[in-house]
Design an enzyme around this catalytic site. Sequence first.
Site, PDB file in Angstrom:
ATOM      1  N   SER A   1     -20.975  22.049   5.282  1.00 57.14           N
ATOM      2  CA  SER A   1     -22.201  22.034   4.489  1.00 57.14           C
ATOM      3  C   SER A   1     -21.853  22.277   3.027  1.00 57.14           C
ATOM      4  O   SER A   1     -20.757  22.739   2.702  1.00 57.14           O
ATOM      5  CB  SER A   1     -23.154  23.129   4.973  1.00 57.14           C
ATOM      6  OG  SER A   1     -22.735  24.407   4.505  1.00 57.14           O
ATOM      7  N   ASP A   2     -22.782  21.984   2.131  1.00 56.96           N
ATOM      8  CA  ASP A   2     -22.632  22.491   0.771  1.00 56.96           C
ATOM      9  C   ASP A   2     -23.090  23.949   0.786  1.00 56.96           C
ATOM     10  O   ASP A   2     -23.598  24.450   1.789  1.00 56.96           O
ATOM     11  CB  ASP A   2     -23.437  21.653  -0.220  1.00 56.96           C
ATOM     12  CG  ASP A   2     -22.822  21.668  -1.624  1.00 56.96           C
ATOM     13  OD1 ASP A   2     -22.143  22.658  -1.958  1.00 56.96           O
ATOM     14  OD2 ASP A   2     -23.017  20.699  -2.374  1.00 56.96           O
ATOM     15  N   TRP A   3     -22.898  24.623  -0.324  1.00 57.17           N
ATOM     16  CA  TRP A   3     -23.163  26.064  -0.403  1.00 57.17           C
ATOM     17  C   TRP A   3     -24.602  26.369   0.044  1.00 57.17           C
ATOM     18  O   TRP A   3     -25.568  25.970  -0.600  1.00 57.17           O
ATOM     19  CB  TRP A   3     -22.942  26.546  -1.831  1.00 57.17           C
ATOM     20  CG  TRP A   3     -23.039  28.022  -2.011  1.00 57.17           C
ATOM     21  CD1 TRP A   3     -24.188  28.763  -2.027  1.00 57.17           C
ATOM     22  CD2 TRP A   3     -21.963  28.943  -2.209  1.00 57.17           C
ATOM     23  NE1 TRP A   3     -23.895  30.078  -2.217  1.00 57.17           N
ATOM     24  CE2 TRP A   3     -22.539  30.233  -2.338  1.00 57.17           C
ATOM     25  CE3 TRP A   3     -20.582  28.810  -2.291  1.00 57.17           C
ATOM     26  CZ2 TRP A   3     -21.770  31.373  -2.555  1.00 57.17           C
ATOM     27  CZ3 TRP A   3     -19.813  29.944  -2.510  1.00 57.17           C
ATOM     28  CH2 TRP A   3     -20.399  31.203  -2.627  1.00 57.17           C
ATOM     29  N   ALA A   4     -24.740  27.044   1.197  1.00 57.39           N
ATOM     30  CA  ALA A   4     -26.034  27.501   1.721  1.00 57.39           C
ATOM     31  C   ALA A   4     -26.993  26.358   2.055  1.00 57.39           C
ATOM     32  O   ALA A   4     -28.188  26.604   2.248  1.00 57.39           O
ATOM     33  CB  ALA A   4     -26.711  28.471   0.743  1.00 57.39           C
TER      34      ALA A   4
END
Length: 743
Positions: free
Chosen positions: A276-279
């Site tokens: 995933s990207d950050w969060a």
Amino acid sequence: MNKLILSVVLSIVLMACQNSTHNKQADSIGQKVEKLLSQMTLEEKIGQMWQVNGGYGHDDNIRQGKIGSILNDVDPQNINRLQKIALEESRLGIPLIIARDVIHGFKTVFPIPLGQAASWNPELVEQGCRIAAQEASSTGIRWTFAPMIDISRDARWGRIAESCGEDPYLTSVLGAAMVKGFQGDSLNSETSIIACAKHMAGYGAAEGGRDYNTTLIPPRELRDVYLPPFKAAVDAGVRTFMAAFNDIDGVPATGNEFLFRQVLRNEWHFDGFVVSDWASPWEMINHGFVADEKEAALRAIKAGVNMEMATSTYNDNIKVLIEEGLLDIKIIDQAVRDVLRVKFEMGLFDNPYVAEENQYQFAKPKYLEAAKLAATQSMVLLKNDKNTLPLSLSKKIALIGPMANQAYEQLGTWIFDGDSTLTVTPLKGLQDVFGKDKVMFAEGMAISRTRHQKGYRKAIEQAKKSDVIVFVGGEESILSGEAHSRANIDLPGVQNDLIKELKKTGKPLVLVVMAGRPLTIGAISEYADAVIYAWHPGTMGGAALADIIAGNANPSGKLPVTFPKEVGQIPMHYNHKNTGRPANLDTWTQMYDIPVKAPQTSLGNESHYIDAGFEPLYPFGYGLSYTSFVYSDISLDKEIYAKDDIIAASIKVKNTGEMAGDEIVQLYVRDLVGNVSRPVKELKAFKRISLNEGEETTLTLTLDVNDLAFTNVAMERVVEPGQFELWIGGDSNATLSTFFSVK
């Protein structure tokens, strides 16, 4: 047996042996993965799906096998300490992957990716990523979140700086080169770091150029424009992908099964893993796509996102989801299987540690030389009235501007580990080439955003004493990159006003722009006699710029993105559709030429702005040289091609100027009639060539007929029979063309 037959037989045998070896290695890794997977508890499996931010406080979770990757730790001693815990104190001894954003260099910083794309030189781009990998891996980093291969058509979007521009083909070629550079010849080499193709998909089409915003991309355009660079990354061997922040037609990429299950896995047969990207799983709550973290984890895992970055929705919810029957353990097993496979491919189980005792030499002379060449080839000469450039070494230069001596700012966005003490600024570069006594410096403005005139007086005084003014302006690094979108993309602060005041001195003025995006410099460039677009050029930018200004290097960069005249023209790209009423230079009407009370039909009824026309400031592929190139005698090897043929297009190119130079020869194609409307031009091949003064060459560019395929009305990938036009020239406005047919 004659020599030819023997050679063919030996080649076949060698290929068979290589394939056999590769298959045995894959089988061996597969067996190791399955053996390890069979021993893992559910908690340990979930751990492999969690990437946490670096620092301290993770020891116990690592010891319990609950973390699979760490990002943003660049301390070799601490990295080795954490790996030791993972291998020697956890039950199964599964190593960590250490990750970091190494985007366009580590200590030695190369031009921003958009600048590197202006070199149109995949070999040089690959070399830059190889150097970045060598420097970064010496600290323990083995995974980078690059290349960013989002098609970017909106200069307001800050992350255009990270991209390779607006064109799917150029981005595909350069993105593949980046993957090869980062990953090297073997993933298990201690100097290789695995690449991560991001952001899948459509992030560059963010509405209004506002970062993280929604995207509305028709399925056909998604497949024909936004996905091809990601397919090229798969073909180049990329081992990881990153999900985008944006939603596409209401479905966040992190929860988009079509992207990661259908396209990436089923169609492209990718067997690495997706992070995933950050969060971004948690952010699906904000999207309104899921109700809570539990549902966020479920949707992201079912979509095919193997690992969660930073947040803990997977760690906190997977076990409950399985217990409640909402998630099949087989999906978790496959997600973990993909992660473990890559770890084995990287050789982490056998060689997890970084050699602390070998003090690595950053910024080696050969690295700096490569960075200088990349900066040189990335710079684009946009204007050169009356051959203002190059300058004689006898000229006395007034160097002015907020970017003329900013060691940090010229490095650009995403340079967490860049060492600004290594930077050669324009001031240092020009002093080295012209001599300190020939270069007078007055910044005029403290930073690019300065809004007062306190520095004007000294700058103007220096300008009056000079033979020529070199103004180095643009935008600081923080004004582009993630979360730094701009609605107004003029030169910020009072730069335009200062340039106008300097021009009043009557001295020739060279405008150099350092920026992370195309800026709307059309109006102010009228005050300049020459314009060089230098992007954010990295560590050696000043040295490269000085060589170009002095004529020690001939500029050869070409624009990887269209430059609009003004922000209201955005989005603007060369490969647009024709429309039913295409604009025409001969008939478009300017707003102030319209008679008062004119009837509506007097406006021409064509697709243009009545105040800005339809043409850009500078077209895609554009760039001047200190010499000139003439194209002639375009020809094809035949007129009609079958669908599996290779098209061979030949062109004569002659250097008609007075010095040697490089030219980037570009081939464009148009499908004249399609099952759906087709772009007016599409880049399909290019080649950088070097020609001496007066030298002429005949160059042949090749194109596979299958590369003419597009997605038709039935959403099938096809090459349709019909007629095509083919152009070859120095930019996307090339006029020399010929025709061919596909049967």
